[in-house]
Motif scaffolding. Structure first.
Motif, PDB file in Angstrom:
ATOM      1  N   PRO A  82      99.399  22.439  78.038  1.00 41.42           N
ATOM      2  CA  PRO A  82      99.543  21.910  76.692  1.00 41.42           C
ATOM      3  C   PRO A  82      98.462  20.895  76.357  1.00 41.42           C
ATOM      4  O   PRO A  82      97.941  20.211  77.218  1.00 41.42           O
ATOM      5  CB  PRO A  82     100.927  21.258  76.723  1.00 41.42           C
TER       6      PRO A  82
ATOM      7  N   ASN B 283     105.939  23.768  76.003  1.00 39.10           N
ATOM      8  CA  ASN B 283     105.337  24.673  75.015  1.00 39.10           C
ATOM      9  C   ASN B 283     105.823  24.438  73.596  1.00 39.10           C
ATOM     10  O   ASN B 283     105.587  25.274  72.725  1.00 39.10           O
ATOM     11  CB  ASN B 283     105.623  26.119  75.414  1.00 39.10           C
ATOM     12  N   CYS B 284     106.468  23.314  73.358  1.00 39.28           N
ATOM     13  CA  CYS B 284     107.024  23.053  72.032  1.00 39.28           C
ATOM     14  C   CYS B 284     105.896  22.792  71.028  1.00 39.28           C
ATOM     15  O   CYS B 284     105.200  21.782  71.096  1.00 39.28           O
ATOM     16  CB  CYS B 284     107.983  21.871  72.081  1.00 39.28           C
ATOM     17  N   ASP B 285     105.725  23.726  70.075  1.00 39.38           N
ATOM     18  CA  ASP B 285     104.655  23.599  69.089  1.00 39.38           C
ATOM     19  C   ASP B 285     105.187  23.533  67.660  1.00 39.38           C
ATOM     20  O   ASP B 285     104.412  23.497  66.706  1.00 39.38           O
ATOM     21  CB  ASP B 285     103.677  24.766  69.219  1.00 39.38           C
TER      22      ASP B 285
ATOM     23  N   GLU C  56     104.859  15.141  74.388  1.00 35.91           N
ATOM     24  CA  GLU C  56     103.768  14.643  75.212  1.00 35.91           C
ATOM     25  C   GLU C  56     104.114  13.300  75.869  1.00 35.91           C
ATOM     26  O   GLU C  56     103.605  12.991  76.948  1.00 35.91           O
ATOM     27  CB  GLU C  56     102.503  14.490  74.355  1.00 35.91           C
TER      28      GLU C  56
ATOM     29  N   TYR D 149     101.561  18.189  71.223  1.00 37.08           N
ATOM     30  CA  TYR D 149     102.841  18.775  71.574  1.00 37.08           C
ATOM     31  C   TYR D 149     103.934  17.722  71.397  1.00 37.08           C
ATOM     32  O   TYR D 149     103.734  16.532  71.657  1.00 37.08           O
ATOM     33  CB  TYR D 149     102.826  19.314  73.006  1.00 37.08           C
TER      34      TYR D 149
END
Length: 918
Positions: free
Chosen positions: A4, A53-55, A11, A8
């Motif tokens: 990432p 992977n949170c976008d 973070e 993100y």
């Protein structure tokens, strides 16, 4: 997936592993506190992937919180999952293929999932033997678990296969390289131009074998970021890696393509069944008994569609081979996966497979930091599971199967009484109907200068076989250790007993030899007789005349004992009426005893030179002994050999020429691979959803249409549309090959769609790959009819009943209809994976309202159908369909979320990704 970058959502959870390390990780436990601490370990892996992977689009904060709230959201919400890597077979590749121990990725960059299958040895005229591991595949695909004996595994843990003679292997590889050169060149080109694609050279090993033994990392490290290894792929044996604490399962081709191209796999947040293993197994219980005992229990409990996670004091008694075999059994009990969290047993195994000490230390530190390391001594409490089941290992008992059928199991402790009951029973599956006054008859024989006595139950054939279901290294080693202890105790096998040893592969011979037990098997008469089908199909040396005469004279029920997978009456030898299947060490034990009419708990196997009674428990090897030798002599040598084979490649692969161009130079004359037509007429921006107007029905199908009915598979029939295409290009029938080999050519695959001879189309009224082209009234091959419709600019739909697209996940079951011009499928219900595939390729999955069907609505399928999509398409929206007869009815658009609608608006996954990167 790439590590990432800034932006993100989570973070702030990134931390350094320790004060002296540059390695970082997402400290996910900080997010959830006590909620995290009660999550099952498998769900913790899903949560970490979601956080990392949170976008905000493909993975939303809401998805992360749903996983964190697993306890209340399980079975109710769908969540995305980004696995760390993808494993594909055949006309595919491996993404992010690692090198064990954190080695040089450049070496791994020369890999490919292809494998040239070695030809099996001939069965000397026997047609009943299916060869190595075929019976396991048969049981897996058909679900006929009852046909498998329960003291042998359906699939061997490392899939050791019979090894043909070197000349045969070389000839097979020569043929395969010649036949598949174009495809292999494409693989090699892809490994050069894509940085995260690695290719395993043909002839290296099976995909699942390589995945388990070489590709598995347990913990990934990319750009100094640590995260759990996880994998999805097109191989049904992907679940094996769950035995190593790696989350993974098999999915369809379109799902794997989606992940490779940056999209997640979607799954309903699963229930997790906690399986607590307690107690200690009976000393005579083998690893196979344990594996199949657990498998049987899980099947009876009912864990279909769920995760299973193991915990409890009994887990530490299972070797990694045991765990991977249990995990590989998932299709037998229906679970999505069976997860074994990483523990000290895992780390010890990884050390034997070549992971360096520094990597193991950082791996352990990371897993403990994010609470993914299982340690029974910590007493931190167990996760909260959807359901907890207990399996007491004490309840698993060693068994044999017989005397005439593999499914008739007999507990070892009941063997003597059961055999005596068989003598009394009427002739049948279990009975021999021997008169009571003759049951104690004894016949003396003279053999090789000595006198012996034969009776009912005397063993005359004893065969240790590891060709099909008995490839588990632990049981073969147990047989060798038992032989060693027996010889050292002065025990022998009577010389008239026809003993034999048939290893399933050269690797079995190798580890029996390297562990030092092979000479002891030989001293007891278990000499290697070959690697082909042997005793289990009747291929055994003839019994001596003395034995044959004694059997005939006394009308004796003598016995054969073998570790194969079939034991029907007369199968081994027409004069041997009782045949028992047993684990390899029990075969050796019964051979030493000389009879099955024995109670091993109370009766000795024999006496030592001093006259002392020797019982089975005196020479039976402990599980600890077996596991230690298994790790030291099997695992280490296998992993070392595989690594060397992969890194060296082979002469043909290494010398294979492949293009160096950035774009692949398609050969317009090729009949194997060609530029796919999925992107024809692709626009830079998606056009508004177009109505489906005056669509004809290509096929009118019933219930339970499987992907086997739809997808091209098997050999190419000479009368098929695909055969006509190949013939027109100058090929002879012997050059047709199979659909699997030609699935890089969409022209062949489209012609093979709905080409199954068992397809029942209501328009035709009988099974046949035919349909009616209504404008002309002609009955044609499905492809020919679809081709005419496309020339006329007429869209197509398919009418179907319940469970459309059931069976194995096959991406061409969606791709093929799309290329035939099918715009929508209208069915009563769908197999979810296939419905996802339809959306992923750009076909609308429409569903009749509950209780309605084509029949109830009076549809003949000969009408034309029209429908319009609203500008703002929403999940589960109801649409109206109008037919050419004036009938109007409502259907449900089976889109479950915004991502699916987005993909459909783009015309499918491939178009979406193409636009994303353009």
């Amino acid at each position: 997936m790439d590590a990432p970058s800034a932006g993100y959502a989570f973070e702030y959870l990134i931390e350094t592993l320790n004060d002296s390390s540059h390695k970082k990780f997402f400290n996910v436990p900080r997010l959830g506190g006590t909620k995290y601490d009660v999550l099952p370990y498998s769900i913790r892996v899903l949560l970490e992937a979601a956080v990392r992977n949170c976008d905000g689009f493909l993975m939303k904060k809401e998805d992360v919180m749903n996983i964190l709230d697993w306890k209340t959201k399980q079975s109710n919400v769908e969540v995305p999952f980004f696995p760390a890597r993808v494993l594909l077979q055949d006309f595919t590749a491996i993404q992010n293929a690692p090198n064990p121990g954190g080695g040089d990725l450049q070496k791994a960059g020369k890999l490919s999932p292809l494998r040239v299958q070695p030809k099996k040895l001939p069965c000397r005229g026997q047609t009943t033997c299916r060869g190595s591991c075929d019976s396991g595949e048969l049981g897996r695909n058909s679900g006929k678990f009852s046909s498998q004996i329960e003291n042998t595994p359906i699939l061997c843990p490392f899939h050791l296969q019979p090894v043909p003679e070197p000349e045969t292997v070389l000839k097979n590889q020569e043929v395969e390289f010649g036949r598949n050169r174009e495809r292999l060149q494409f693989f090699k080109w892809s490994s050069r131009v894509f940085k995260n694609v690695a290719v395993i050279p043909p002839g290296t090993g099976m995909a699942h074998q390589v995945n388990l033994e070489y590709l598995s990392r347990v913990v990934f490290e990319e750009k100094d970021l640590l995260f759990p290894d996880s994998v999805v792929g097109t191989d049904s044996h992907i679940t094996m890696v769950n035995g190593l604490g790696i989350l993974g399962w098999g999915v369809g081709g379109i799902e794997t393509e989606a992940v490779m191209l940056g999209l997640p796999v979607s799954l309903t947040l699963p229930e997790v069944v906690g399986c607590e293993l307690t107690g200690s197994s009976n000393p005579f219980v083998t690893s196979i008994d344990v594996v199949l005992g657990i498998t049987k229990h899980l099947r009876q409990v009912g864990v279909a569609g769920k995760f299973v996670e193991f915990f409890g004091s009994g887990v530490s008694q299972l070797s990694i081979v045991d765990r991977t075999t249990i995990a590989n059994m998932c299709p037998e009990y229906g679970a999505i996966l069976s997860f074994f969290p990483v523990d000290n047993v895992t780390l010890k195994h990884l050390e034997h497979t070549g992971f360096d000490k520094a990597k193991l230390e950082s791996m352990e530190a990371y897993l403990k930091a994010v609470k993914l390391f299982r340690n029974e001594q910590d007493n931190l409490g167990e996760p909260e599971y959807s359901q907890v089941i207990q399996i007491n290992l004490n309840s698993i008992v060693p068994s044999v199967s017989g005397p005439k059928r593999p499914q008739d199991r007999v507990a070892l402790t009941d063997m003597k009484s059961d055999f005596q009951a068989c003598l009394n029973e009427k002739v049948g599956f279990k009975g021999f109907q021997i008169a009571a006054e003759k049951q104690n008859d004894i016949v003396s024989i003279h053999y090789e200068g000595s006198d012996y006595k034969l009776a009912h139950g005397s063993v005359v054939i004893a065969a240790v076989i590891s060709c099909t279901n008995n490839c588990n290294p632990s049981v073969m080693l147990a047989a060798g250790l038992l032989a060693k202890k027996a010889v050292e105790a002065g025990l022998q096998v009577k010389p008239y007993i026809r003993t034999s040893l048939s290893p399933g592969s050269g690797m079995v011979t190798h580890y029996l030899s390297s562990s030092g037990v092979l000479p002891y098997l030989s001293k007891l008469g278990f000499e290697i007789i070959g690697y082909g089908c042997s005793t289990c199909v009747g291929n055994t040396a003839p019994l001596s005349e003395a034995v044959l005469n004694a059997v005939k004279q006394g009308d004796l029920v003598t016995c054969g004992v073998l570790s194969g997978n079939k034991n029907f009456e007369g199968r081994l030898c027409d004069c041997v009426r009782a045949n028992y299947l047993a684990s390899p060490p029990l075969v050796v034990a019964y051979a030493i005893a000389g009879t099955v009419n024995i109670d091993f708990q109370t009766e000795p196997l024999g006496t030592d030179p001093t006259g002392k009674n020797i019982y089975l428990h005196d020479i039976w090897p402990s599980r600890e002994e077996v596991h230690q030798i298994e790790e030291e002599h099997v695992v280490l040598s296998m992993f070392k050999a595989l690594k060397e084979k992969i890194e060296m490649g082979n002469k043909r692969w290494n010398s294979l020429e492949a293009p160096d161009s950035v774009l692949f130079p398609w050969d317009l004359k090729s009949t194997y691979i060609r530029c796919p037509s999925f992107f024809d007429k692709l626009t830079k921006e998606p056009v508004a959803l177009q109505p489906i107007e005056n669509a004809h029905v290509l096929l009118y199908l019933g219930d339970s249409i499987t992907t086997d009915h739809i997808s091209p598979a098997g050999s190419i029939a000479r009368s098929s549309a695909a055969a006509k295409y190949l013939t027109n290009r100058g090929l002879t029938p012997r050059e047709f090959n199979s659909y699997g080999a030609r699935r890089g050519n969409d022209a062949v695959m489209t012609r093979g769609t709905f080409a199954n001879i068992k397809l029942f189309n209501k328009f035709i009224g009988k099974p046949a790959p035919k349909t009616i082209h209504f404008p002309s009234g002609q009955t044609l091959d499905v492809f020919e009819a679809a081709e005419l419709y496309q020339k006329e600019g007429i869209p197509l739909i398919i009418l179907a009943g319940k469970k459309y697209g059931s069976g194995n996940s096959r991406d061409w079951a969606a791709k093929g209809p799309y290329l035939l011009g099918v715009k929508a499928v209208l069915a009563e219900s769908y197999e979810k994976i296939h419905k996802d595939h339809l959306i992923g390729i750009g076909i609308a999955p429409l569903q009749f309202l509950p209780g309605e069907s084509a029949d109830s609505l009076g549809l003949s399928g000969r009408e034309t159908f029209s429908l319009t999509f609203p500008e703002e398409l929403s999940p589960g929206v109801t649409l109206n369909i109008k037919t050419s007869t004036g009938k109007v009815f409502s259907v449900i658009a089976s889109f479950e979320n915004d991502v699916e609608i987005t993909l459909y608006k783009h015309g499918g996954l491939l178009n979406f990704v193409a636009r994303k990167f353009s």
